[in-house]
Motif scaffolding. Structure first.
Motif, mmCIF file in Angstrom:
data_model
loop_
_atom_site.group_PDB
_atom_site.id
_atom_site.type_symbol
_atom_site.label_atom_id
_atom_site.label_comp_id
_atom_site.label_asym_id
_atom_site.label_seq_id
_atom_site.Cartn_x
_atom_site.Cartn_y
_atom_site.Cartn_z
ATOM 1 N N MET A 1 2.354 -9.670 -26.507
ATOM 2 C CA MET A 1 1.986 -10.071 -25.145
ATOM 3 C C MET A 1 3.266 -10.336 -24.349
ATOM 4 O O MET A 1 4.191 -10.979 -24.833
ATOM 5 C CB MET A 1 1.129 -11.340 -25.180
ATOM 6 N N ALA A 2 3.275 -9.785 -23.153
ATOM 7 C CA ALA A 2 4.458 -9.952 -22.309
ATOM 8 C C ALA A 2 4.617 -11.410 -21.918
ATOM 9 O O ALA A 2 3.642 -12.111 -21.672
ATOM 10 C CB ALA A 2 4.329 -9.087 -21.053
ATOM 11 N N GLY A 3 5.856 -11.878 -21.851
ATOM 12 C CA GLY A 3 6.125 -13.263 -21.459
ATOM 13 C C GLY A 3 5.807 -13.479 -19.990
ATOM 14 O O GLY A 3 5.835 -12.557 -19.178
ATOM 15 N N ILE A 4 5.474 -14.706 -19.650
ATOM 16 C CA ILE A 4 5.192 -15.053 -18.250
ATOM 17 C C ILE A 4 6.500 -15.085 -17.483
ATOM 18 O O ILE A 4 7.449 -15.759 -17.874
ATOM 19 C CB ILE A 4 4.481 -16.417 -18.164
ATOM 20 N N GLN A 5 6.542 -14.350 -16.397
ATOM 21 C CA GLN A 5 7.757 -14.288 -15.595
ATOM 22 C C GLN A 5 7.773 -15.403 -14.549
ATOM 23 O O GLN A 5 6.764 -15.650 -13.890
ATOM 24 C CB GLN A 5 7.840 -12.925 -14.873
ATOM 25 N N GLN A 6 8.935 -16.070 -14.419
ATOM 26 C CA GLN A 6 9.061 -17.080 -13.368
ATOM 27 C C GLN A 6 9.217 -16.379 -12.028
ATOM 28 O O GLN A 6 9.780 -15.286 -11.953
ATOM 29 C CB GLN A 6 10.292 -17.959 -13.613
ATOM 30 N N PRO A 7 8.747 -16.996 -10.932
ATOM 31 C CA PRO A 7 8.953 -16.418 -9.606
ATOM 32 C C PRO A 7 10.435 -16.250 -9.326
ATOM 33 O O PRO A 7 11.255 -17.046 -9.757
ATOM 34 C CB PRO A 7 8.329 -17.470 -8.668
ATOM 35 N N SER A 8 10.780 -15.193 -8.638
ATOM 36 C CA SER A 8 12.167 -14.919 -8.298
ATOM 37 C C SER A 8 12.760 -16.087 -7.529
ATOM 38 O O SER A 8 12.144 -16.628 -6.626
ATOM 39 C CB SER A 8 12.250 -13.648 -7.448
ATOM 40 N N GLY A 9 14.003 -16.453 -7.895
ATOM 41 C CA GLY A 9 14.664 -17.543 -7.182
ATOM 42 C C GLY A 9 14.303 -18.911 -7.685
ATOM 43 O O GLY A 9 14.698 -19.898 -7.101
ATOM 44 N N GLN A 10 13.543 -19.023 -8.773
ATOM 45 C CA GLN A 10 13.170 -20.326 -9.312
ATOM 46 C C GLN A 10 13.580 -20.448 -10.777
ATOM 47 O O GLN A 10 13.378 -19.544 -11.567
ATOM 48 C CB GLN A 10 11.660 -20.563 -9.183
ATOM 49 N N ILE A 11 14.210 -21.605 -11.105
ATOM 50 C CA ILE A 11 14.611 -21.903 -12.478
ATOM 51 C C ILE A 11 14.197 -23.328 -12.769
ATOM 52 O O ILE A 11 14.499 -24.245 -12.001
ATOM 53 C CB ILE A 11 16.140 -21.756 -12.656
ATOM 54 N N LYS A 12 13.481 -23.549 -13.840
ATOM 55 C CA LYS A 12 12.995 -24.882 -14.185
ATOM 56 C C LYS A 12 13.975 -25.589 -15.106
ATOM 57 O O LYS A 12 14.363 -25.050 -16.146
ATOM 58 C CB LYS A 12 11.621 -24.791 -14.869
ATOM 59 N N LEU A 13 14.381 -26.776 -14.718
ATOM 60 C CA LEU A 13 15.282 -27.578 -15.526
ATOM 61 C C LEU A 13 14.722 -28.988 -15.655
ATOM 62 O O LEU A 13 14.077 -29.493 -14.745
ATOM 63 C CB LEU A 13 16.669 -27.656 -14.875
ATOM 64 N N THR A 14 14.958 -29.614 -16.792
ATOM 65 C CA THR A 14 14.482 -30.981 -17.003
ATOM 66 C C THR A 14 15.617 -31.840 -17.550
ATOM 67 O O THR A 14 16.600 -31.330 -18.071
ATOM 68 C CB THR A 14 13.313 -31.011 -18.017
ATOM 69 N N ASN A 15 15.462 -33.161 -17.418
ATOM 70 C CA ASN A 15 16.423 -34.130 -17.948
ATOM 71 C C ASN A 15 17.845 -33.830 -17.474
ATOM 72 O O ASN A 15 18.768 -33.680 -18.279
ATOM 73 C CB ASN A 15 16.366 -34.151 -19.482
ATOM 74 N N VAL A 16 18.022 -33.724 -16.169
ATOM 75 C CA VAL A 16 19.319 -33.360 -15.617
ATOM 76 C C VAL A 16 19.907 -34.490 -14.772
ATOM 77 O O VAL A 16 19.199 -35.372 -14.296
ATOM 78 C CB VAL A 16 19.214 -32.094 -14.742
ATOM 79 N N ALA A 17 21.225 -34.440 -14.626
ATOM 80 C CA ALA A 17 21.920 -35.278 -13.656
ATOM 81 C C ALA A 17 22.277 -34.370 -12.490
ATOM 82 O O ALA A 17 22.848 -33.294 -12.684
ATOM 83 C CB ALA A 17 23.170 -35.880 -14.281
ATOM 84 N N LEU A 18 21.921 -34.766 -11.289
ATOM 85 C CA LEU A 18 22.155 -33.935 -10.113
ATOM 86 C C LEU A 18 23.417 -34.361 -9.377
ATOM 87 O O LEU A 18 23.723 -35.546 -9.274
ATOM 88 C CB LEU A 18 20.983 -34.030 -9.139
ATOM 89 N N VAL A 19 24.142 -33.359 -8.860
ATOM 90 C CA VAL A 19 25.228 -33.627 -7.928
ATOM 91 C C VAL A 19 24.870 -32.893 -6.647
ATOM 92 O O VAL A 19 24.599 -31.690 -6.662
ATOM 93 C CB VAL A 19 26.591 -33.141 -8.464
ATOM 94 N N ARG A 20 24.845 -33.631 -5.545
ATOM 95 C CA ARG A 20 24.336 -33.093 -4.284
ATOM 96 C C ARG A 20 25.420 -33.126 -3.212
ATOM 97 O O ARG A 20 26.182 -34.083 -3.102
ATOM 98 C CB ARG A 20 23.137 -33.925 -3.829
ATOM 99 N N LEU A 21 25.472 -32.049 -2.434
ATOM 100 C CA LEU A 21 26.425 -31.966 -1.328
ATOM 101 C C LEU A 21 25.707 -31.430 -0.092
ATOM 102 O O LEU A 21 25.067 -30.387 -0.152
ATOM 103 C CB LEU A 21 27.601 -31.052 -1.693
ATOM 104 N N LYS A 22 25.823 -32.155 1.015
ATOM 105 C CA LYS A 22 25.270 -31.681 2.288
ATOM 106 C C LYS A 22 26.394 -31.051 3.089
ATOM 107 O O LYS A 22 27.424 -31.674 3.334
ATOM 108 C CB LYS A 22 24.640 -32.839 3.060
ATOM 109 N N LYS A 23 26.170 -29.803 3.484
ATOM 110 C CA LYS A 23 27.207 -29.081 4.218
ATOM 111 C C LYS A 23 26.562 -28.062 5.134
ATOM 112 O O LYS A 23 25.645 -27.342 4.722
ATOM 113 C CB LYS A 23 28.168 -28.404 3.237
ATOM 114 N N GLY A 24 27.040 -28.003 6.362
ATOM 115 C CA GLY A 24 26.481 -27.055 7.317
ATOM 116 C C GLY A 24 24.992 -27.249 7.528
ATOM 117 O O GLY A 24 24.235 -26.289 7.642
ATOM 118 N N ARG A 25 24.561 -28.519 7.537
ATOM 119 C CA ARG A 25 23.150 -28.888 7.743
ATOM 120 C C ARG A 25 22.243 -28.432 6.605
ATOM 121 O O ARG A 25 21.026 -28.434 6.747
ATOM 122 C CB ARG A 25 22.640 -28.338 9.082
ATOM 123 N N LYS A 26 22.860 -28.037 5.503
ATOM 124 C CA LYS A 26 22.087 -27.620 4.336
ATOM 125 C C LYS A 26 22.436 -28.521 3.147
ATOM 126 O O LYS A 26 23.537 -29.073 3.060
ATOM 127 C CB LYS A 26 22.400 -26.162 3.966
#
Length: 244
Positions: A1-26
């Motif tokens: 059986m073929a594996g379930i494909q994730q939608p393009s542009g999406q990656i699921k991650l868990t138990n992470v530490a995030l580093v965030r930067l706001k730049k150019g209003r993004k």
């Protein structure tokens, strides 16, 4: 059986530490391993693979939304993902979970209380207070607010000012011990410091003077000595903390 494909542009991650930067209003984010970001910034960790969970720039890690090339180009002026990741990692804001924030706050509070207990004494007995007694007065009674992004040293000085002002417990700054070397006896420096600067002379020989002063008086005392002896003596700090 073929594996379930994730939608393009999406990656699921868990138990992470995030580093965030706001730049150019993004907003841009990277996903890192717990406790590795600070190690990287301190130079303890130099292997980027040990820091990043995945070498990818996101707009929202939680939703698995990767950053569009157009957004990166508009904000950073290029789409070199390796360079963008390094900029975010080095300059972005680390997003801590509730558990990590509480742990960091507890560590900061402990450091502040230790600094206060090292620099203060009971104004009546001249003996140091335990950290537990300082914590009870400062946190329990005065509800001193710990500020996460403010240094422990600065907050300790603020805490000392508050404790001395409110006198929940009889408390004062511990006196600083200094040594003056040179022609101290000939110049009568001990008596001058005692009379004019409120110093307590502990020991005086022809070429050395040991005395204690209020820590806030160190600069005036140093300037006073330099003015009096015109370079013939030197002032050095011996102790600045409470000695048990």
């Amino acid at each position: 059986m073929a594996g379930i494909q994730q939608p393009s542009g999406q990656i699921k991650l868990t138990n992470v530490a995030l580093v965030r930067l706001k730049k150019g209003r993004k907003r841009f984010e990277i996903a890192c391993y717990q406790n590795k970001v600070q190690d990287w910034r301190k130079g303890v960790e130099t292997d980027l693979d040990e820091v990043l969970q995945i070498p990818q720039v996101f707009v929202n890690v939680g939703k698995g939304q990767t950053a569009p090339r157009d957004d990166m180009k508009a904000a950073f002026g290029h789409t070199d993902q390796d360079k963008i990741i390094l900029e975010i990692l080095n300059t972005g804001e680390l997003q801590l979970g509730e558990k990590e924030r509480q742990q960091q706050s507890n560590q900061l509070q402990t450091e502040i209380i230790q600094l206060v207990s090292q620099k203060c004494v009971n104004s009546k007995t001249k003996r140091p207070y335990t950290a537990t007694m300082i914590e009870k007065a400062l946190i329990g009674e005065l509800k001193f607010n710990i500020v996460p992004k403010k240094s422990a040293k600065i907050q300790a000085m603020d805490a000392i000012k508050l404790l001395v002002e409110k006198q929940i417990i009889p408390i004062a700054r511990a006196r600083m011990r200094i040594r003056v070397t040179g022609d101290v006896k000939k110049l009568g420096l001990g008596e001058k410091l005692k009379t004019d600067m409120g110093a307590t002379v502990e020991e005086e020989t022809h070429d050395e003077l040991v005395c204690s002063i209020d820590p806030g008086q160190f600069r005036p005392v140093n300037e006073f000595v330099l003015a009096e002896v015109k370079g013939k003596c030197k002032v050095e700090v011996m102790e600045v903390a409470v000695q048990n």
